[in-house]
Design a protein around this motif. Structure first.
Motif, PDB file in Angstrom:
ATOM      1  N   VAL A  70      -1.992   5.694  -0.527  1.00 45.18           N
ATOM      2  CA  VAL A  70      -2.520   6.210   0.738  1.00 45.18           C
ATOM      3  C   VAL A  70      -3.917   6.789   0.528  1.00 45.18           C
ATOM      4  O   VAL A  70      -4.826   6.572   1.338  1.00 45.18           O
ATOM      5  N   THR A  74      -7.175   4.951   2.467  1.00 42.74           N
ATOM      6  CA  THR A  74      -7.868   5.757   3.471  1.00 42.74           C
ATOM      7  C   THR A  74      -9.264   6.162   3.003  1.00 42.74           C
ATOM      8  O   THR A  74     -10.170   6.326   3.826  1.00 42.74           O
ATOM      9  N   GLY A  78     -11.155   4.739   5.797  1.00 43.71           N
ATOM     10  CA  GLY A  78     -10.809   5.789   6.746  1.00 43.71           C
ATOM     11  C   GLY A  78     -11.933   6.109   7.707  1.00 43.71           C
ATOM     12  O   GLY A  78     -13.068   5.648   7.574  1.00 43.71           O
ATOM     13  N   SER A  85      -6.168  11.918   1.568  1.00 46.52           N
ATOM     14  CA  SER A  85      -4.825  11.689   2.114  1.00 46.52           C
ATOM     15  C   SER A  85      -3.833  11.519   0.978  1.00 46.52           C
ATOM     16  O   SER A  85      -4.189  11.134  -0.135  1.00 46.52           O
ATOM     17  N   GLN A 118       1.337   3.225  13.585  1.00 45.43           N
ATOM     18  CA  GLN A 118      -0.002   3.799  13.499  1.00 45.43           C
ATOM     19  C   GLN A 118      -1.075   2.725  13.671  1.00 45.43           C
ATOM     20  O   GLN A 118      -2.129   2.986  14.262  1.00 45.43           O
ATOM     21  N   GLY A 261       1.868  12.345  11.369  1.00 44.43           N
ATOM     22  CA  GLY A 261       0.813  11.888  10.464  1.00 44.43           C
ATOM     23  C   GLY A 261      -0.523  11.711  11.157  1.00 44.43           C
ATOM     24  O   GLY A 261      -1.569  12.110  10.628  1.00 44.43           O
ATOM     25  N   SER A 265      -3.810  14.030  10.616  1.00 44.22           N
ATOM     26  CA  SER A 265      -4.976  13.304  10.116  1.00 44.22           C
ATOM     27  C   SER A 265      -6.173  13.464  11.040  1.00 44.22           C
ATOM     28  O   SER A 265      -7.305  13.685  10.586  1.00 44.22           O
ATOM     29  N   GLU A 285      -9.494   5.785  11.776  1.00 41.00           N
ATOM     30  CA  GLU A 285      -8.596   6.578  10.926  1.00 41.00           C
ATOM     31  C   GLU A 285      -7.140   6.207  11.202  1.00 41.00           C
ATOM     32  O   GLU A 285      -6.326   6.132  10.274  1.00 41.00           O
ATOM     33  N   GLN A 289      -4.739   4.841   8.276  1.00 39.87           N
ATOM     34  CA  GLN A 289      -3.454   5.464   7.977  1.00 39.87           C
ATOM     35  C   GLN A 289      -2.314   4.465   8.141  1.00 39.87           C
ATOM     36  O   GLN A 289      -1.371   4.439   7.339  1.00 39.87           O
ATOM     37  N   ASN A 293       0.117   3.320   5.021  1.00 40.87           N
ATOM     38  CA  ASN A 293       1.558   3.577   5.001  1.00 40.87           C
ATOM     39  C   ASN A 293       2.372   2.290   4.983  1.00 40.87           C
ATOM     40  O   ASN A 293       3.431   2.236   4.355  1.00 40.87           O
ATOM     41  N   CYS A 305      -0.292  11.207   4.857  1.00 45.62           N
ATOM     42  CA  CYS A 305      -1.329  11.360   5.875  1.00 45.62           C
ATOM     43  C   CYS A 305      -2.442  12.207   5.287  1.00 45.62           C
ATOM     44  O   CYS A 305      -2.421  12.518   4.088  1.00 45.62           O
TER      45      CYS A 305
END
Length: 536
Positions: A70, A74, A78, A85, A118, A261, A265, A285, A289, A293, A305
């Motif tokens: 993660v 990110t 991100g 994260s 997400q 999450g 975030s 973002e 995320q 995940n 997150c």
């Protein structure tokens, strides 16, 4: 449609060099600061990831793999450079019930579905709704999370006795642990006053570790929590039945985890943006995320997150670009593969000291002062969100804060609606009510009390030049007042409607338009009200 969605994800994940490095460009000094900041973050990530894995009821490596995967994804794509994260406590406390009832494989399947949800949020740009979070809620979120981070560190001073019970450490172990915590905090505070060539947090961790080993002080270290050693994560499809029953089990958890999450975030994204003065995409973002995940679930990670604590360590250590986040993830992988024996020597007290300094730096101390100057309603929201964050969780706290803020706004707006009465200049014998303030569900009762149907003349003109019709309750209020005048054989007309108000009333069928020669509403045009649309 599917191809367009995939293309949207690809476009959002395109490498953005402007976000990757600062305007002054690459330099040895930049790499030194960013990489050392990433190393500091990686060291702080280890005990957190292990602890949160224990909370969720999964193996320590599941937390470490989540922090690596993660964190890396990110950091690369991100919404804002500087954010970190990984596995978080806010998610772990939700996961534990699922793991206890159905096992770790169901958790991994849930994490995959969480990531997909997400991704959907990112594709439909739902991240923009984070703008609805008011400043008092942000202050409550920051303060509450700082308190939660601080309280969570106290668990590091507990141990398991012979009966398998969690008890506080005592004697010299407790005394030396407290001394090392204070010593670590002192180094982090004092070193920047002498030099800023090295991150004070990293120096504090290294110095306290060397001191504990040299003096042979027996205090808990990272190795006492669990072994950090492991190999590269293996790809595997979660071993769960692919049927509706499984979906019924994992979907509620996936939805809650995805919501928590994204909220944590996006709030962290805003907070880091305020510190670094950089803008970032909320929707990007969400996509980052989601992808992180989804991938993590297939590699045995517990999901994650943005982490406000580690993000604060990063930005306060000088991390401002994606280099710091990427290096933190890579350092974490190196720890797992090659240097676990050294990392396991770090005293837990040193890392607790680091996190306590994060708590001090994260807590909005100025909010304690401004609580006495801001409106009481804002102060109440800030305190409420702080308390709910500590007692419940972040998602509930933010939801409560936004709802209370909206209700306060509605109450205040309701008291602002008023009317100025005057004779009409364009229609002989008519009376004009010039409305001021928004007309919506909260202000409709006050709106109805502005009129006097029994004493007014036969024609009433309601002028909305300083008002706005907002919702269905407003439409119903307009119809109600027109109905009252109609019962006295009198007539109501509307004037100075904005374009969206005109559209709203027309769609409801309440507006009887005598002419369409005034599309911009630059002059006063009067409209009749059709009755019976929202009748009882």
């Amino acid at each position: 449609m599917a191809s367009e969605a995939i293309l949207g994800i690809v476009k959002s994940f395109r490498f953005n060099s402007q976000n990757y490095i600062p305007k002054e460009g690459l330099s040895f000094s930049l790499f030194r600061v960013e990489i050392l900041s990433g190393l500091t973050v990686a060291l702080a990530l280890v005990p957190e990831a292990i602890a949160f894995a224990f909370v969720a009821g999964v193996a320590p490596l599941s937390g470490l793999y989540a922090a690596f995967i993660v964190g890396l994804i990110t950091a690369l794509i991100g919404g804002r450079p500087g954010m970190i994260s990984g596995a978080t406590g806010a998610l772990a406390v939700v996961m534990v019930a699922l793991v206890m009832d159905h096992g770790a494989q169901y958790l991994f399947a849930t994490v995959v579905l969480m990531g997909i949800l997400q991704l959907i949020a990112g594709i439909f740009k739902l991240g923009k709704f984070i703008r609805m979070v008011p400043e008092p809620v942000m202050l409550g979120f920051v303060n509450g999370l700082a308190i939660v981070i601080g309280i969570s560190q106290l668990s590091q001073f507990k141990t398991i006795n012979a009966l398998g019970e969690s008890v506080w450490v005592t004697g010299n172990t407790l005394l030396y642990s407290i001394i090392f915590v204070v010593f670590t905090m002192f180094i982090i505070w004092f070193l920047p006053k002498i030099t800023k060539l090295l991150p004070s947090t990293l120096v504090a961790i290294l110095f306290t570790t060397i001191l504990a080993l040299t003096l042979k002080i027996d205090i808990p270290n990272v190795g006492d929590l669990a072994s950090v050693k492991g190999g590269l994560p293996d790809f595997s499809i979660p071993s769960v039945p692919f049927n509706i029953e499984t979906l019924k089990i994992i979907f509620p958890y996936a939805f809650i985890l995805a919501s928590i999450g994204l909220i944590e975030s996006l709030l962290t994204l805003n907070l880091v943006g305020e510190i670094t003065n950089k803008r970032g995409g909320a929707s990007q973002e969400c996509l980052a995320q989601g992808l992180a995940n989804t991938v993590t679930g297939f590699f045995g990670g517990m999901g994650g997150c943005a982490m406000i604590g580690q993000s604060m360590i990063n930005v306060r250590s000088g991390g401002r670009t994606r280099i710091a986040g990427i290096s933190a993830a890579l350092f974490l992988l190196i720890f797992i593969l090659y240097t676990s024996s050294y990392i396991e020597m770090i005293p837990i007290a040193a890392l607790v000291g680091v996190m306590f300094m994060v708590v001090i730096g994260t807590f909005a101390w100025n909010s304690l002062k401004i609580l006495f100057f801001v409106p009481k309603s804002d102060a109440l929201v800030t305190i409420l969100v702080t308390v709910v964050t500590v007692l419940e969780d972040l998602a509930v706290a933010v939801l409560v804060g936004v709802i209370v803020s909206a209700l306060v706004f509605a109450w205040k707006s309701a008291s602002k609606i008023r009317a100025t009465e005057r004779p009409s200049k364009t229609e002989k014998g008519a009376k004009v009510y010039e409305i001021e303030g928004p007309l919506f569900f909260s202000s409709t009762n006050s709106f109805l009390e502005l009129f006097n149907p029994s004493k007014d003349p036969d024609i009433i003109i309601i002028d909305f030049v300083r008002s706005k019709v907002i919702d269905q309750s407003a439409l119903k209020a307009i119809e109600d007042i027109a109905d009252k005048y109609n019962s006295f054989g009198k007539r109501v007309k509307l004037r100075h409607l904005t374009r969206d108000c005109h559209k709203l009333l027309s769609k409801a069928g309440q507006l009887v338009v005598d002419s369409d020669d005034d599309p911009d509403y630059g002059v006063a045009v009067d409209y009749d009200v059709k009755l019976g649309i929202f009748g009882k």
